[in-house]
Write an enzyme that holds these catalytic residues in place. Structure first.
Site, mmCIF file in Angstrom:
data_model
loop_
_atom_site.group_PDB
_atom_site.id
_atom_site.type_symbol
_atom_site.label_atom_id
_atom_site.label_comp_id
_atom_site.label_asym_id
_atom_site.label_seq_id
_atom_site.Cartn_x
_atom_site.Cartn_y
_atom_site.Cartn_z
ATOM 1 N N HIS A 150 2.671 7.801 15.270
ATOM 2 C CA HIS A 150 2.051 6.241 15.432
ATOM 3 C C HIS A 150 0.820 5.692 15.288
ATOM 4 O O HIS A 150 -0.326 6.399 16.326
ATOM 5 C CB HIS A 150 2.633 6.157 17.123
ATOM 6 N N HIS A 175 17.763 5.223 21.031
ATOM 7 C CA HIS A 175 17.245 3.619 21.388
ATOM 8 C C HIS A 175 18.510 2.887 21.434
ATOM 9 O O HIS A 175 18.708 2.525 22.243
ATOM 10 C CB HIS A 175 16.009 3.179 20.564
ATOM 11 N N LYS A 180 8.877 -7.481 27.003
ATOM 12 C CA LYS A 180 7.863 -5.856 26.360
ATOM 13 C C LYS A 180 6.164 -6.671 26.830
ATOM 14 O O LYS A 180 5.960 -5.895 28.445
ATOM 15 C CB LYS A 180 7.135 -6.164 25.024
ATOM 16 N N GLU A 225 1.758 -1.877 13.523
ATOM 17 C CA GLU A 225 1.966 -0.259 13.838
ATOM 18 C C GLU A 225 2.617 0.349 12.892
ATOM 19 O O GLU A 225 4.166 0.065 12.620
ATOM 20 C CB GLU A 225 2.416 -0.627 15.290
ATOM 21 N N LYS A 249 0.950 -1.300 0.045
ATOM 22 C CA LYS A 249 0.103 -0.419 0.027
ATOM 23 C C LYS A 249 0.771 1.079 -0.079
ATOM 24 O O LYS A 249 0.408 2.183 -0.903
ATOM 25 C CB LYS A 249 -0.506 -0.027 1.418
ATOM 26 N N ALA A 299 15.620 9.134 17.053
ATOM 27 C CA ALA A 299 15.202 8.117 18.011
ATOM 28 C C ALA A 299 16.130 6.898 18.141
ATOM 29 O O ALA A 299 16.168 6.286 18.857
ATOM 30 C CB ALA A 299 13.670 7.590 17.303
ATOM 31 N N ARG A 332 7.673 1.491 9.855
ATOM 32 C CA ARG A 332 8.553 2.388 9.820
ATOM 33 C C ARG A 332 8.703 2.968 8.752
ATOM 34 O O ARG A 332 9.920 3.419 7.410
ATOM 35 C CB ARG A 332 9.980 3.031 10.577
#
Ligand code: 0O2
Length: 220
Positions: free
Chosen positions: A131, A166, A64, A150, A31, A162, A88
């Site tokens: 997000h 991270h 997590k 996500e 997409k 970031a 991302r």
């Protein structure tokens, strides 16, 4: 409730889940590629610098769950972890981010579950990114399965900050001394200035180009 894979049955179940998320990632990737190609075709402009996608590793999923005090079961993984499939999208400018998010949300088979706009509401550490957690149907032999993905959308500058944060801090869960946190926040402020400056430079260059074009079109 089923446990995280221990038996062959559970391993099979785990593999099926991962196949589902991997298929959802592929669908979203297509997409995004189509949207980008359409932009290039119509506006001669490429809003996307690059796209990265990944499936969360079993280790990272379990970590997590632990972080949120949730028992590591297959059901909990599917219900509670929203970024098993993560994509991302790195854009040139902030304006591209909102335009792209809007185009993704408008697709009839995409359902937006929720949005976290860390651009309008940055995290206290300076983290900025847009997000969206969406579902997309994956068509298996016995019918469609709505699967969560996500989508993180950010500029090149936000991604630079970031990615390094991270690596050096995020996973330390706030154990680092205050002065280091302040330094990271100061870097995030520099990133903001850079984004704003590059945006205004782009606008200025576009306006200059238009003026030049008009000059050549004016009768002598
Ligand atoms: P990893 O290792 O990148 O996968 P939710 O998914 O909404 O139920 P969550 O995960 O707290 O709850 O949502 P949030 O805040 O949207 O964070 C999702 C992901 O965004 C994180 O995944 C990170 O990838 C990224 N992220 C969020 N906050 C920060 C931050 O302060 N710094 C950096 N560098 N990245 C951030 P994971 O699973 O936490 O980590």
């Amino acid at each position: 409730m089923k446990n995280i894979p221990k038996t062959y049955d559970q391993i099979d179940q785990w593999k099926s889940i991962m196949l589902l998320y991997n298929s959802a990632l592929k669908e979203i990737n297509v997409k995004i590629e189509i949207l980008n190609n359409e932009f290039i075709q119509i506006y001669k402009y490429n809003p996307i610098e690059h796209v990265k996608s990944r499936l969360k590793t079993a280790e990272s999923i379990v970590k997590k769950l632990k972080r949120h005090n949730i028992e590591a079961t297959v059901d909990n993984v599917m219900e509670e972890i929203n970024d098993i499939a993560g994509i991302r999208i790195i854009c040139s400018f902030i304006s591209d981010i909102y335009q792209l998010a809007d185009l993704i949300a408008k697709q009839s088979d995409v359902t937006v579950l929720y949005v976290k706009d860390y651009i309008r509401n940055p995290k206290p550490n300076g983290y900025k990114s847009y997000h969206m957690v969406v579902t997309i149907p994956v068509y298996l032999s016995d019918g469609p399965v709505e699967t969560k993905v996500e989508i993180q959308i950010r500029t090149v500058a936000m991604d630079f900050w970031a990615t390094l944060e991270h690596k050096i801090y995020y996973k330390s869960q706030g154990d680092a001394p205050d002065y280091l946190q302040q330094e990271l926040k100061a870097c995030a402020d520099v990133v903001d200035i850079l984004d704003a400056k590059m945006y205004s430079l782009n606008e200025a260059i576009l306006a200059w180009k238009q003026r030049e074009q008009k000059k050549t079109e004016e009768p002598i």
